[in-house]
Motif scaffolding. Structure first.
Motif, short mmCIF file in Angstrom:
data_model
loop_
_atom_site.label_atom_id
_atom_site.label_comp_id
_atom_site.label_asym_id
_atom_site.label_seq_id
_atom_site.Cartn_x
_atom_site.Cartn_y
_atom_site.Cartn_z
N LEU A 53 0.83 -1.21 0.00
CA LEU A 53 0.00 0.00 0.00
C LEU A 53 0.87 1.26 0.00
N TYR A 54 1.95 1.25 0.78
CA TYR A 54 2.81 2.43 0.88
C TYR A 54 3.48 2.74 -0.45
N THR A 55 4.10 1.74 -1.04
CA THR A 55 4.87 1.98 -2.27
C THR A 55 3.96 2.24 -3.46
N PHE A 59 4.59 5.52 -5.49
CA PHE A 59 5.27 5.36 -6.78
C PHE A 59 4.42 4.74 -7.90
N GLY A 60 3.21 4.29 -7.58
CA GLY A 60 2.38 3.72 -8.62
C GLY A 60 2.31 2.21 -8.58
N PRO A 61 1.47 1.60 -9.46
CA PRO A 61 1.19 0.16 -9.41
C PRO A 61 2.39 -0.74 -9.72
N HIS A 62 3.30 -0.28 -10.60
CA HIS A 62 4.44 -1.14 -10.97
C HIS A 62 5.36 -1.37 -9.77
N VAL A 63 5.65 -0.31 -9.02
CA VAL A 63 6.48 -0.45 -7.83
C VAL A 63 5.71 -1.20 -6.75
N GLY A 64 4.40 -0.97 -6.71
CA GLY A 64 3.57 -1.72 -5.76
C GLY A 64 3.65 -3.21 -6.03
N LEU A 329 12.53 0.32 -0.31
CA LEU A 329 11.42 0.88 -1.08
C LEU A 329 10.47 1.68 -0.20
N CYS A 330 10.17 1.15 0.99
CA CYS A 330 9.24 1.82 1.90
C CYS A 330 9.85 3.09 2.48
N ILE A 331 11.14 3.06 2.81
CA ILE A 331 11.81 4.26 3.32
C ILE A 331 11.78 5.36 2.26
N GLY A 332 12.03 4.96 1.00
CA GLY A 332 11.97 5.93 -0.09
C GLY A 332 10.58 6.48 -0.33
N ALA A 333 9.56 5.74 0.12
CA ALA A 333 8.17 6.18 -0.08
C ALA A 333 7.75 7.24 0.92
N TYR A 392 5.19 -11.17 -14.54
CA TYR A 392 4.53 -9.86 -14.58
C TYR A 392 4.65 -9.25 -15.98
N GLY A 393 5.87 -9.27 -16.55
CA GLY A 393 6.07 -8.69 -17.87
C GLY A 393 5.29 -9.42 -18.94
N PHE A 394 5.25 -10.76 -18.87
CA PHE A 394 4.48 -11.55 -19.83
C PHE A 394 3.00 -11.22 -19.74
#
Length: 411
Positions: A53-55, A59-64, A329-333, A392-394
């Motif tokens: 939820l935080y990321t 940063f959006g769904p991709h980082v999530g 990632l969470c610290i950066g958020a 995910y990419g596929f």
């Protein structure tokens, strides 16, 4: 506290000797910077999801998605590490289970049984968790009391470890503390999480550090061979009854931990499938058992492969490594979350003294810990991350080139 409390005393002491108990206090104190940062982040949210939820918010769904998959990998490697230790303590009742073909059969049976029970539906109540906790902690408390009664218990270490050893063992010690962030996932079901969550996180990590300190202190004071297990120390202090009690406590502890991991982590891929970030196959619910059957089978199969191919030490380090990536990632958020927060949220949020000083310290600690990771841990982590991002990419490629009649028809 799952397998770590039974495996880490011997693993850490083999590297740093009588200094080992103090490592848990030192690393635990440093790790508080990460916990404080999470306390601040969690106080901005009242919904369920935690790090995902935080990321995603910042940063959006991709980082999530990336955060969710990294968490999934950390739980799969932790599951495998737990099973590996469980076979060692099962060997106290039947020695053949600790090694060789019998160990493989035992691991397959445990993973298979837990996967099947989750597949057909599992009801885990608070009463069951309470019973498992009592069965786990009571023998360990007896061990601490009996060990501290010995006059030879050295509260101060005989010598300091080499700096290189301190770096090598830090990721193993961190394994004792990672997992605290799981509490933030259920913030949506907690009354006034902005006030209660920071207190819960800080108190839990502090209690774990103290408990590990005394268990490891008793271990190093009552063994002449750092290759001994905790049940060997139990036998020395309390006779054959002590060995049986500690081994039984390990089995209860690890069994409960495995069940909890399989129950929770399988829902991560289920949620990613529901959000169309993963193939919808992972979000399918079994028509008879009403469980996310495909996600459960995926986690069971992946954990079995990891458990059979790795040792506790490397799996524990890989689990710690993936958690540290999540923490970064969470610290950066935190900065974008604070910027997006409304006035009411700012007023209710848990304030850190010194502005971003503590988050920067926690970021530096995580980066330093990651730098200590051995190549094999990076290999295990890299393969698992590549697997998830490949799927995910596929899936995203399929979505891009697919034509849908309605939103409900998406695969």
């Amino acid at each position: 506290m799952g397998a770590g409390i039974f495996a880490l005393p011997a693993t850490v002491s083999a590297i740093t000797g009588s200094f080992s108990p103090w490592l848990f206090i030192i690393i635990g104190t440093l790790f508080m910077s990460v916990v404080l940062t999470f306390s601040s982040i969690s106080s901005y949210f009242e919904g369920t999801g935690g790090p995902v939820l935080y990321t995603r918010s910042a940063f959006g769904p991709h980082v999530g998605f990336g955060t969710g998959w990294v968490l999934y990998v950390s739980r799969a490697t932790a599951f495998a590490a737990n099973v590996s230790v469980m076979s060692v303590y099962a060997g106290a009742f039947w020695p053949a289970l600790a090694d060789g073909a019998a160990r493989i059969v035992f691991i397959c049976a445990v993973v298979g049984l837990l996967t099947w029970t989750n597949y057909v539906g599992v009801r885990d109540g608070l009463r069951t968790l309470l019973v498992l906790s009592v069965l786990k902690l009571t023998p360990l408390l007896l061990l601490i009391v009996a060990g501290l009664a010995e006059a030879s218990v050295p509260f101060l270490p005989e010598q300091l470890p080499a700096l290189s050893d301190f770096g090598d063992v830090s990721l193993l010690v961190i394994y004792a503390f990672v997992g605290f962030e799981s509490a933030t996932i259920v913030s949506g079901e907690i009354d006034r999480p902005a006030k209660t969550m920071p207190v819960a996180l800080l108190a839990t990590v502090a209690a774990v550090a103290v408990f590990y300190f005394f268990v490891v202190l008793v271990y190093v004071a009552n063994t002449n061979d750092y290759g001994d297990s905790l049940s060997d120390v139990g036998e020395q202090l309390l006779g054959s009854t002590g060995a049986i009690l500690v081994s039984a406590a390990a089995l209860f502890s690890i069994g409960g931990n495995l069940a909890a991991i399989l129950l929770a982590a399988s829902r991560l891929t289920f949620a990613l499938g529901e959000q169309d970030l993963f193939p919808r196959w992972f979000a399918e619910v079994h028509p008879r058992y009403s469980t996310p059957g495909n996600s459960i089978l995926m986690l069971g199969g992946l954990s079995l492969i990891l458990a059979l191919s790795g040792t506790f030490a490397i799996l524990a380090v890989a689990s710690s490594l993936t958690r540290l990536l999540t923490y970064i990632l969470c610290i950066g958020a935190l900065p974008p979350i604070k910027r997006k927060a409304g006035t009411a949220q700012q007023a209710e949020a848990f304030r850190l003294p010194g502005g971003y000083t503590i988050p920067l310290l926690s970021l530096a600690l995580c980066l330093w810990m990651i730098a200590q990771s051995p190549a094999r841990a990076w290999l295990v982590t890299g393969v698992l991350l590549a697997l998830g991002f490949g799927i995910y990419g596929f899936h995203q490629l399929r979505r891009k080139h697919a034509t849908y009649d309605t939103p409900d028809s998406a695969p």
